[in-house]
Design a protein around this motif. Structure first.
Motif, short mmCIF file in Angstrom:
data_model
loop_
_atom_site.label_atom_id
_atom_site.label_comp_id
_atom_site.label_asym_id
_atom_site.label_seq_id
_atom_site.Cartn_x
_atom_site.Cartn_y
_atom_site.Cartn_z
N MET A 167 0.74 -1.21 0.13
CA MET A 167 -0.10 -0.03 -0.08
C MET A 167 0.73 1.23 -0.01
SD MET A 167 -3.10 0.97 2.72
CE MET A 167 -3.60 2.79 2.66
N THR A 168 0.47 2.11 -1.01
CA THR A 168 1.52 3.28 -0.97
C THR A 168 0.87 4.30 0.11
OG1 THR A 168 1.78 3.06 -3.18
CG2 THR A 168 2.32 5.22 -2.41
N MET A 169 1.88 4.91 0.64
CA MET A 169 1.47 5.90 1.92
C MET A 169 1.15 7.34 1.14
SD MET A 169 1.60 4.62 4.88
CE MET A 169 1.64 6.29 5.80
N PRO A 170 0.08 8.05 1.43
CA PRO A 170 -0.34 9.28 0.89
C PRO A 170 0.60 10.43 1.22
CG PRO A 170 -1.74 8.84 2.86
CD PRO A 170 -0.79 7.55 2.60
N PHE A 171 1.58 10.11 1.93
CA PHE A 171 2.70 11.35 2.52
C PHE A 171 3.97 10.74 2.60
CE2 PHE A 171 0.12 10.25 6.13
CZ PHE A 171 1.11 9.69 6.61
N ASP A 172 4.93 11.66 2.58
CA ASP A 172 6.28 11.11 2.89
C ASP A 172 6.79 12.18 4.15
OD1 ASP A 172 7.11 13.56 1.58
OD2 ASP A 172 7.50 12.38 -0.30
N LEU A 173 8.11 11.80 4.54
CA LEU A 173 8.46 12.62 5.74
C LEU A 173 8.69 14.08 5.33
CD1 LEU A 173 10.69 10.06 7.55
CD2 LEU A 173 8.55 10.93 8.19
N ARG A 174 9.11 14.23 4.20
CA ARG A 174 9.67 15.56 3.50
C ARG A 174 8.19 16.61 3.66
NH1 ARG A 174 8.94 18.20 -1.22
NH2 ARG A 174 10.48 20.06 -1.61
N SER A 175 7.11 15.89 2.89
CA SER A 175 5.92 16.62 2.78
C SER A 175 5.39 17.08 4.22
CB SER A 175 4.96 15.73 2.37
OG SER A 175 4.44 14.78 2.83
N LEU A 176 5.52 16.21 5.42
CA LEU A 176 5.25 16.44 6.81
C LEU A 176 6.12 17.54 7.16
CD1 LEU A 176 4.63 13.00 8.41
CD2 LEU A 176 2.82 14.54 7.28
N ALA A 228 7.57 25.87 -4.39
CA ALA A 228 7.80 24.65 -3.98
C ALA A 228 7.05 23.93 -2.80
CB ALA A 228 9.31 24.35 -3.67
N VAL A 229 7.06 25.14 -1.86
CA VAL A 229 6.39 24.51 -0.60
C VAL A 229 4.71 24.50 -1.04
CG1 VAL A 229 5.42 25.59 1.61
CG2 VAL A 229 7.91 26.00 0.88
N SER A 230 4.39 25.38 -1.88
CA SER A 230 2.68 25.44 -2.24
C SER A 230 2.30 24.01 -2.99
CB SER A 230 2.31 26.88 -2.97
OG SER A 230 2.70 28.04 -2.41
N GLN A 231 3.49 23.87 -3.88
CA GLN A 231 2.98 22.58 -4.49
C GLN A 231 3.18 21.12 -3.57
OE1 GLN A 231 2.18 21.99 -7.82
NE2 GLN A 231 1.88 20.27 -7.21
N THR A 232 4.17 21.24 -2.71
CA THR A 232 4.10 20.17 -1.71
C THR A 232 2.96 19.91 -0.85
OG1 THR A 232 6.56 20.44 -1.57
CG2 THR A 232 5.62 19.08 0.20
N ILE A 233 2.32 21.05 -0.53
CA ILE A 233 1.12 21.22 0.32
C ILE A 233 -0.01 20.68 -0.55
CG2 ILE A 233 -0.66 22.43 1.72
CD1 ILE A 233 2.17 21.80 2.99
N ALA A 234 -0.12 21.33 -1.73
CA ALA A 234 -1.20 21.05 -2.83
C ALA A 234 -1.18 19.47 -2.96
CB ALA A 234 -1.09 21.67 -4.02
N THR A 235 0.12 18.81 -3.15
CA THR A 235 0.05 17.36 -3.51
C THR A 235 -0.34 16.87 -2.29
OG1 THR A 235 2.06 17.89 -5.12
CG2 THR A 235 1.69 15.60 -4.22
N GLU A 238 -2.57 17.55 0.19
CA GLU A 238 -3.84 17.40 0.26
C GLU A 238 -4.47 16.63 -0.76
OE1 GLU A 238 -4.80 21.87 1.90
OE2 GLU A 238 -3.93 21.80 -0.06
N GLN A 239 -3.90 16.67 -2.13
CA GLN A 239 -4.62 15.84 -3.05
C GLN A 239 -4.62 14.42 -2.63
OE1 GLN A 239 -2.57 16.34 -6.71
NE2 GLN A 239 -4.35 15.36 -7.82
N LEU A 274 -7.71 15.56 1.55
CA LEU A 274 -8.38 16.49 2.61
C LEU A 274 -7.60 17.90 2.14
CD1 LEU A 274 -7.52 14.16 5.76
CD2 LEU A 274 -9.86 14.74 4.74
N THR A 275 -8.56 18.93 2.72
CA THR A 275 -8.19 20.21 2.95
C THR A 275 -7.38 20.78 4.17
OG1 THR A 275 -9.87 20.87 1.13
CG2 THR A 275 -8.74 22.73 2.55
N LEU A 276 -6.13 20.98 4.12
CA LEU A 276 -5.38 21.01 5.50
C LEU A 276 -5.33 22.37 5.86
CD1 LEU A 276 -2.47 18.78 4.66
CD2 LEU A 276 -4.51 18.23 5.91
#
Length: 292
Positions: free
Chosen positions: A1-10, A35-42, A44-45, A49-51
């Motif tokens: 199962m692929t995790m929806p996030f990685d440590l960098r995005s957190l 880059a920050v905006s894109q990481t958060i958008a990814t 959330e996608q 969820l909208t964070l």
């Protein structure tokens, strides 16, 4: 199962939370804002969820974002502990110790211990933070400090503790004060004098406030200062009296007189409950407990 996030995005997510916005997070991370905006958008996608609530020039957490904050911090702390443990399998020791010490102990108890440990382990950098005991508890529990000294009063939940020292709290007066010739000073007599006290959050002040509640007395606070040399100077000049750990009062112009009945404080060396202790941290704990 692929995790929806990685440590960098957190990490990026928490940077936005802690810095209060995307631009400030980008500066703290040395990244482009895009880059920050894109990481958060990814993120959330992937979560579906909208964070963040994005308002003009303001960013706030949604309830879903609030729920993620604590879990994200816990995951990153566990990842750091795992990384450190793996490094130490290759005999790499954590190079810095962050230690929190209350001011009275920092000035009068810990210097020989810190110097002795540094002489034995010259490659380890020691960062010492001096603050009130309650603030230190919060910093240890929050991962801002590796180790610290706390009051052993049962209130330091979520901390692992090792008894460190039991010290008498005494009344500190000038040598020519009437109390100086007494064997003991009652709380009622102490509170009848103008007092020089630490501010809230320090165990010195907490001790006095607790004593006042227990005896139904009102403290006549003449001065508030967290600076020990200034407090001593005020007492020497006769503008008030105070209470210190006995060893702090050891100078010719001041007298240390026991309370009646005597009052003692138990202090412990503490770290976050369940936290992984590096070899450096374990070495420091062992050294301090062996040289109490």
């Amino acid at each position: 199962m692929t995790m929806p996030f990685d440590l960098r995005s957190l990490r990026v997510f928490l940077a936005v939370v802690d810095e209060g916005g995307f631009s400030a997070a980008a500066r703290s991370l040395h990244l482009a804002q895009s880059a920050v905006s894109q990481t958060i958008a990814t993120l959330e996608q992937r979560l579906g969820l909208t964070l963040f609530q994005r308002r003009e020039r303001r960013v706030g957490l949604t309830p879903e974002g609030e729920a993620l904050v604590g879990r994200a911090r816990d995951l990153l702390a566990r990842a750091e502990a795992t990384h450190l443990a793996m490094r130490e399998l290759h005999d790499l020791v954590k190079g810095e110790l962050r230690i929190g010490i209350p001011s009275m102990l920092g000035s009068y108890y810990f210097p020989p211990l810190l110097m002795g440990f540094k002489a034995r382990h010259p490659g380890i950098r020691l960062t010492v933070v001096e603050a009130g005991a309650r603030r230190l508890q919060a910093m240890i529990a929050g991962g801002e400090l590796d180790l610290g000294v706390v009051i052993d009063d049962g209130a330091s939940r979520h901390l692992t503790r090792r008894p460190l020292v039991s010290e008498e709290m005494v009344v500190c007066v000038p040598r020519d004060h009437p109390f100086a010739s007494r064997d003991g000073v009652s709380p009622a007599a102490f509170f009848a004098e103008p007092l020089v006290l630490f501010q809230d959050g320090y165990f010195h002040r907490e001790f006095v406030d607790t004593l006042a509640r227990e005896t139904g007395a009102d403290a006549d606070i003449a001065f508030e200062s967290n600076l020990i040399p200034l407090t001593k100077a005020i007492v020497r000049q006769g503008f008030g009296i105070t209470t210190f750990l006995r060893r702090v009062v050891e100078e010719p112009a001041l007298a240390a007189v026991s309370f009646d009945p005597p009052a003692w404080l138990s202090l412990s060396l503490a770290w976050a409950e369940g936290a992984y202790l590096s070899r450096a941290e374990r070495a420091f704990v062992d050294f301090v407990l062996d040289h109490r």
